[in-house]
Design an enzyme around this catalytic site. Structure first.
Site, PDB file in Angstrom:
ATOM      1  N   ARG A 169      73.613  17.934  93.250  1.00  0.00           N
ATOM      2  CA  ARG A 169      73.636  19.098  94.144  1.00  0.00           C
ATOM      3  C   ARG A 169      73.361  20.372  93.344  1.00  0.00           C
ATOM      4  NH1 ARG A 169      72.922  20.980  99.275  1.00  0.00           N
ATOM      5  NH2 ARG A 169      74.843  20.991 100.487  1.00  0.00           N
TER       6      ARG A 169
ATOM      7  N   GLY B  64      59.743  18.477  98.944  1.00  0.00           N
ATOM      8  CA  GLY B  64      61.116  18.701  98.467  1.00  0.00           C
ATOM      9  C   GLY B  64      61.528  17.628  97.470  1.00  0.00           C
TER      10      GLY B  64
ATOM     11  N   SER C  63      69.389  20.043 110.409  1.00  0.00           N
ATOM     12  CA  SER C  63      70.664  20.355 109.752  1.00  0.00           C
ATOM     13  C   SER C  63      71.782  20.650 110.737  1.00  0.00           C
ATOM     14  CB  SER C  63      70.471  21.595 108.865  1.00  0.00           C
ATOM     15  OG  SER C  63      71.704  22.124 108.470  1.00  0.00           O
TER      16      SER C  63
ATOM     17  N   GLU D 253      73.755  22.894 110.297  1.00  0.00           N
ATOM     18  CA  GLU D 253      73.823  24.360 110.351  1.00  0.00           C
ATOM     19  C   GLU D 253      73.261  24.859 111.700  1.00  0.00           C
ATOM     20  OE1 GLU D 253      75.272  26.386 108.144  1.00  0.00           O
ATOM     21  OE2 GLU D 253      74.477  28.334 108.767  1.00  0.00           O
TER      22      GLU D 253
ATOM     23  N   TYR E 275      68.567  30.840 108.159  1.00  0.00           N
ATOM     24  CA  TYR E 275      68.262  29.435 107.817  1.00  0.00           C
ATOM     25  C   TYR E 275      68.454  28.545 109.047  1.00  0.00           C
ATOM     26  CZ  TYR E 275      69.217  24.731 106.005  1.00  0.00           C
ATOM     27  OH  TYR E 275      69.221  23.366 105.786  1.00  0.00           O
TER      28      TYR E 275
ATOM     29  N   ASP F  93      67.983  15.665  97.646  1.00  0.00           N
ATOM     30  CA  ASP F  93      67.659  14.525  98.522  1.00  0.00           C
ATOM     31  C   ASP F  93      66.332  13.890  98.123  1.00  0.00           C
ATOM     32  OD1 ASP F  93      69.897  15.433  99.776  1.00  0.00           O
ATOM     33  OD2 ASP F  93      68.991  15.671 101.750  1.00  0.00           O
TER      34      ASP F  93
HETATM   35  P1  NAP Z   1      67.368  21.350  97.817  1.00  0.00           P
HETATM   36  O1  NAP Z   1      68.043  20.586  96.730  1.00  0.00           O
HETATM   37  O2  NAP Z   1      67.602  22.806  97.946  1.00  0.00           O
HETATM   38  O3  NAP Z   1      65.792  21.066  97.707  1.00  0.00           O
HETATM   39  C1  NAP Z   1      64.864  21.828  98.420  1.00  0.00           C
HETATM   40  C2  NAP Z   1      63.477  21.398  98.031  1.00  0.00           C
HETATM   41  O4  NAP Z   1      62.513  22.182  98.758  1.00  0.00           O
HETATM   42  C3  NAP Z   1      63.157  21.593  96.538  1.00  0.00           C
HETATM   43  O5  NAP Z   1      62.432  20.470  96.084  1.00  0.00           O
HETATM   44  C4  NAP Z   1      62.269  22.822  96.549  1.00  0.00           C
HETATM   45  O6  NAP Z   1      61.345  22.865  95.484  1.00  0.00           O
HETATM   46  C5  NAP Z   1      61.502  22.597  97.854  1.00  0.00           C
HETATM   47  N1  NAP Z   1      60.832  23.806  98.327  1.00  0.00           N
HETATM   48  C6  NAP Z   1      61.336  25.076  98.409  1.00  0.00           C
HETATM   49  N2  NAP Z   1      60.383  25.924  98.841  1.00  0.00           N
HETATM   50  C7  NAP Z   1      59.249  25.191  99.022  1.00  0.00           C
HETATM   51  C8  NAP Z   1      57.934  25.517  99.420  1.00  0.00           C
HETATM   52  N3  NAP Z   1      57.575  26.769  99.733  1.00  0.00           N
HETATM   53  N4  NAP Z   1      57.005  24.519  99.489  1.00  0.00           N
HETATM   54  C9  NAP Z   1      57.356  23.245  99.140  1.00  0.00           C
HETATM   55  N5  NAP Z   1      58.595  22.875  98.753  1.00  0.00           N
HETATM   56  C10 NAP Z   1      59.532  23.846  98.688  1.00  0.00           C
HETATM   57  O7  NAP Z   1      67.749  20.714  99.247  1.00  0.00           O
HETATM   58  P2  NAP Z   1      68.404  19.293  99.585  1.00  0.00           P
HETATM   59  O8  NAP Z   1      69.885  19.432  99.564  1.00  0.00           O
HETATM   60  O9  NAP Z   1      67.752  18.249  98.805  1.00  0.00           O
HETATM   61  O10 NAP Z   1      68.007  19.157 101.123  1.00  0.00           O
HETATM   62  C11 NAP Z   1      66.781  18.557 101.515  1.00  0.00           C
HETATM   63  C12 NAP Z   1      66.428  19.033 102.927  1.00  0.00           C
HETATM   64  O11 NAP Z   1      67.481  18.693 103.830  1.00  0.00           O
HETATM   65  C13 NAP Z   1      66.242  20.550 103.056  1.00  0.00           C
HETATM   66  O12 NAP Z   1      65.252  20.751 104.048  1.00  0.00           O
HETATM   67  C14 NAP Z   1      67.586  21.033 103.577  1.00  0.00           C
HETATM   68  O13 NAP Z   1      67.435  22.228 104.302  1.00  0.00           O
HETATM   69  C15 NAP Z   1      67.968  19.854 104.471  1.00  0.00           C
HETATM   70  N6  NAP Z   1      69.401  19.635 104.664  1.00  0.00           N
HETATM   71  C16 NAP Z   1      70.215  19.514 103.576  1.00  0.00           C
HETATM   72  C17 NAP Z   1      71.565  19.237 103.768  1.00  0.00           C
HETATM   73  C18 NAP Z   1      72.499  19.068 102.598  1.00  0.00           C
HETATM   74  O14 NAP Z   1      73.706  19.119 102.810  1.00  0.00           O
HETATM   75  N7  NAP Z   1      71.998  18.846 101.392  1.00  0.00           N
HETATM   76  C19 NAP Z   1      72.068  19.083 105.083  1.00  0.00           C
HETATM   77  C20 NAP Z   1      71.186  19.198 106.149  1.00  0.00           C
HETATM   78  C21 NAP Z   1      69.856  19.439 105.939  1.00  0.00           C
HETATM   79  P3  NAP Z   1      61.618  23.704  94.104  1.00  0.00           P
HETATM   80  O15 NAP Z   1      62.323  22.739  93.197  1.00  0.00           O
HETATM   81  O16 NAP Z   1      60.247  24.039  93.654  1.00  0.00           O
HETATM   82  O17 NAP Z   1      62.438  24.892  94.471  1.00  0.00           O
HETATM   83  O1  G4F Z   2      77.984  24.819 100.107  1.00  0.00           O
HETATM   84  P1  G4F Z   2      77.497  25.828 101.063  1.00  0.00           P
HETATM   85  O2  G4F Z   2      76.658  26.923 100.520  1.00  0.00           O
HETATM   86  O3  G4F Z   2      76.754  25.005 102.204  1.00  0.00           O
HETATM   87  P2  G4F Z   2      76.371  25.361 103.731  1.00  0.00           P
HETATM   88  O4  G4F Z   2      76.271  26.804 103.968  1.00  0.00           O
HETATM   89  O5  G4F Z   2      77.304  24.594 104.618  1.00  0.00           O
HETATM   90  O6  G4F Z   2      74.893  24.747 103.829  1.00  0.00           O
HETATM   91  C1  G4F Z   2      74.604  23.457 103.322  1.00  0.00           C
HETATM   92  O7  G4F Z   2      74.804  22.499 104.338  1.00  0.00           O
HETATM   93  C2  G4F Z   2      73.928  22.640 105.481  1.00  0.00           C
HETATM   94  C3  G4F Z   2      74.320  21.544 106.476  1.00  0.00           C
HETATM   95  O8  G4F Z   2      75.373  21.995 107.287  1.00  0.00           O
HETATM   96  C4  G4F Z   2      72.498  22.501 105.003  1.00  0.00           C
HETATM   97  F1  G4F Z   2      71.644  22.552 106.065  1.00  0.00           F
HETATM   98  C5  G4F Z   2      72.185  23.606 104.004  1.00  0.00           C
HETATM   99  O9  G4F Z   2      70.847  23.443 103.531  1.00  0.00           O
HETATM  100  C6  G4F Z   2      73.146  23.485 102.828  1.00  0.00           C
HETATM  101  O10 G4F Z   2      72.868  22.281 102.148  1.00  0.00           O
HETATM  102  O11 G4F Z   2      78.730  26.510 101.817  1.00  0.00           O
HETATM  103  C7  G4F Z   2      79.727  25.734 102.462  1.00  0.00           C
HETATM  104  C8  G4F Z   2      80.882  26.641 102.887  1.00  0.00           C
HETATM  105  C9  G4F Z   2      80.448  27.892 103.669  1.00  0.00           C
HETATM  106  O12 G4F Z   2      81.315  28.053 104.767  1.00  0.00           O
HETATM  107  C10 G4F Z   2      80.648  29.038 102.692  1.00  0.00           C
HETATM  108  O13 G4F Z   2      80.968  30.292 103.301  1.00  0.00           O
HETATM  109  O14 G4F Z   2      81.525  27.127 101.709  1.00  0.00           O
HETATM  110  C11 G4F Z   2      81.825  28.503 101.902  1.00  0.00           C
HETATM  111  N1  G4F Z   2      81.970  29.160 100.578  1.00  0.00           N
HETATM  112  C12 G4F Z   2      83.079  29.796 100.158  1.00  0.00           C
HETATM  113  N2  G4F Z   2      82.870  30.325  98.934  1.00  0.00           N
HETATM  114  C13 G4F Z   2      81.029  29.251  99.638  1.00  0.00           C
HETATM  115  C14 G4F Z   2      81.591  29.988  98.592  1.00  0.00           C
HETATM  116  N3  G4F Z   2      79.768  28.771  99.576  1.00  0.00           N
HETATM  117  C15 G4F Z   2      79.047  29.022  98.447  1.00  0.00           C
HETATM  118  N4  G4F Z   2      77.790  28.529  98.356  1.00  0.00           N
HETATM  119  N5  G4F Z   2      79.547  29.759  97.398  1.00  0.00           N
HETATM  120  C16 G4F Z   2      80.817  30.263  97.424  1.00  0.00           C
HETATM  121  O15 G4F Z   2      81.248  30.928  96.480  1.00  0.00           O
END
Ligand code: NAP
Ligand code: G4F
Length: 329
Positions: A186, A8, A127, A129, A151, A13
């Site tokens: 992001r 990733g 997560s 989630e 997810y 991240d």
């Molecule tokens: P992100 O920006 O969506 O990055 C996801 C990464 O996973 C990208 O580098 C993507 O590569 C890679 N990936 C997707 N499919 C893959 C595959 N088949 N094999 C190898 N790599 C693959 O996510 P992030 O926000 O940095 O989050 C990092 C991790 O923390 C994720 O596991 C996410 O679920 C978890 N998480 C995030 C949050 C949050 O709020 N950001 C909260 C809790 C947990 P490409 O560039 O090639 O698509």
């Molecule tokens: O920004 P979101 O898409 O993030 P969500 O679903 O909370 O997931 C993110 O945080 C998780 C940790 O809790 C990670 F594990 C996951 O990988 C990801 O990084 O949506 C946040 C909220 C939701 O309730 C959604 O229904 O925003 C609400 N929302 C309202 N309108 C929307 C929209 N979300 C998106 N993406 N787009 C909209 O137009």
């Protein structure tokens, strides 16, 4: 020199974590998928010291090959299909990558350790989630998991598989249960960045409106730069464990809109926002707010960026980017 391997690496991240580890003197390897990944250029430009290895979380042999080159002391499994809304459209693929991909990563580490005798510490990106239909407020390490999306279900699988490898094989495997964390890096599909970018464009006269789904959901939003520090701290502990990482404060999408529009001097956003059923989810996570007391006590970790500051930082970065793209001085 310590060695780290990050899946990733091209994600939000992955970039922050690689920066942090490089600043600490690590040799950093990153897994990149695809034969022509559009993010390669960005990674090579921003972090030229990262060594890129190709592979995919769904392909165990590619992970094992990468391990034999990286020979890491620390393995950070951040790769996933991470967009919750997309996971309903592609539930099977999400299960393969976000769920089974964790098993592949754990197996690659276990087999590498068995073959070489090397010790590798493992971090799993769990997560908030996973809490889904929350059973306690705030949520902590003991809160029952009740995922509400494909997810979330896949993340629960990866979370318990990580605990199982720790208990079965004595691996130093830790899970960080991270609440939402954001930044100018992001992805634009997530709501904070979708809003910050649209607000920047509206204030520059490049866009009229933003279309959103559920404005009442509440999230505990922190800054990604703070959260990758917690990942690193988990792997520096003598014992592996699971930790909630959160700010302890929750805000609705409406409050997000208040702050984002205020950053460009707009105090009534109602005429700029439209609702669209397409952005509503089949099952919603209504309220997330985390209790990170354990991480604060044991890791000495705490968040440094407050929500208003985070959103202002994102709007500011999008203003710069949008002006550049539109050729505005
Ligand atoms: P992100 O920006 O969506 O990055 C996801 C990464 O996973 C990208 O580098 C993507 O590569 C890679 N990936 C997707 N499919 C893959 C595959 N088949 N094999 C190898 N790599 C693959 O996510 P992030 O926000 O940095 O989050 C990092 C991790 O923390 C994720 O596991 C996410 O679920 C978890 N998480 C995030 C949050 C949050 O709020 N950001 C909260 C809790 C947990 P490409 O560039 O090639 O698509
Ligand atoms: O920004 P979101 O898409 O993030 P969500 O679903 O909370 O997931 C993110 O945080 C998780 C940790 O809790 C990670 F594990 C996951 O990988 C990801 O990084 O949506 C946040 C909220 C939701 O309730 C959604 O229904 O925003 C609400 N929302 C309202 N309108 C929307 C929209 N979300 C998106 N993406 N787009 C909209 O137009």
């Amino acid at each position: 020199m310590k060695r780290a391997f990050i899946t990733g690496i091209t994600g939000q991240d992955g970039l922050y974590l690689a920066e942090l580890l490089l600043s600490k003197g690590y040799k950093v390897f990153g897994l990149m998928r695809g034969q022509n990944n559009p993010k390669r250029e960005l990674l090579e430009r921003e972090l030229p010291d990262v060594e890129i290895l190709t592979g995919d979380l769904t392909d165990l042999s590619s992970l094992m090959r990468a391990m034999s080159v990286a020979k890491p002391d620390e393995f950070y499994n951040l790769g996933a299909i991470s967009f919750v809304a997309y996971s309903w459209e592609n539930a099977h693929l999400t299960s393969e990558v976000t769920g089974m991909g964790v098993l592949n990563a754990l197996e690659a580490v276990r087999l590498h350790m068995a073959a070489t005798g090397q010790q590798v510490r493992f971090y799993q990106a769990s997560s908030s989630e996973m809490f889904g239909k929350v059973q306690t407020v705030p949520q902590d390490e003991d809160t029952l998991l009740w995922p509400r999306s494909p997810y979330g279900v896949a993340k629960v699988y990866g979370h318990y598989m990580t605990i199982n490898y720790r208990e079965s094989y004595g691996m130093h495997a830790s899970s960080g249960v991270l609440f939402n964390h954001e930044s100018p890096r992001r992805g634009p599909e997530f709501v904070t960045r979708k809003v910050s970018r649209a607000v920047a464009r509206i204030s520059l006269g490049l866009q009229d409106k933003i279309t959103l789904g559920n404005l009442d959901a509440q999230r505990d939003w922190g800054f990604a730069g703070d959260y990758v520090e917690a990942m690193w701290l988990m792997l520096q502990q003598d014992e592996p464990d699971d930790y909630v990482i959160s700010t302890g404060e929750t805000q609705s999408i409406r409050v997000l809109l208040d702050h984002a529009f205020a950053a460009v001097g707009i105090h009534d956003w109602s005429s700029y926002v439209e609702l669209d059923e397409r952005f509503m989810r089949p099952a919603e996570v209504d309220l997330l707010v985390g209790n990170s007391a354990k991480a604060q006590a044991k890791l000495g970790w705490k968040p440094t960026v407050k929500f208003p500051e985070l959103i202002a930082m994102m709007v500011e970065a999008d203003l710069v980017e949008q002006k550049e793209l539109a050729g505005i001085k």
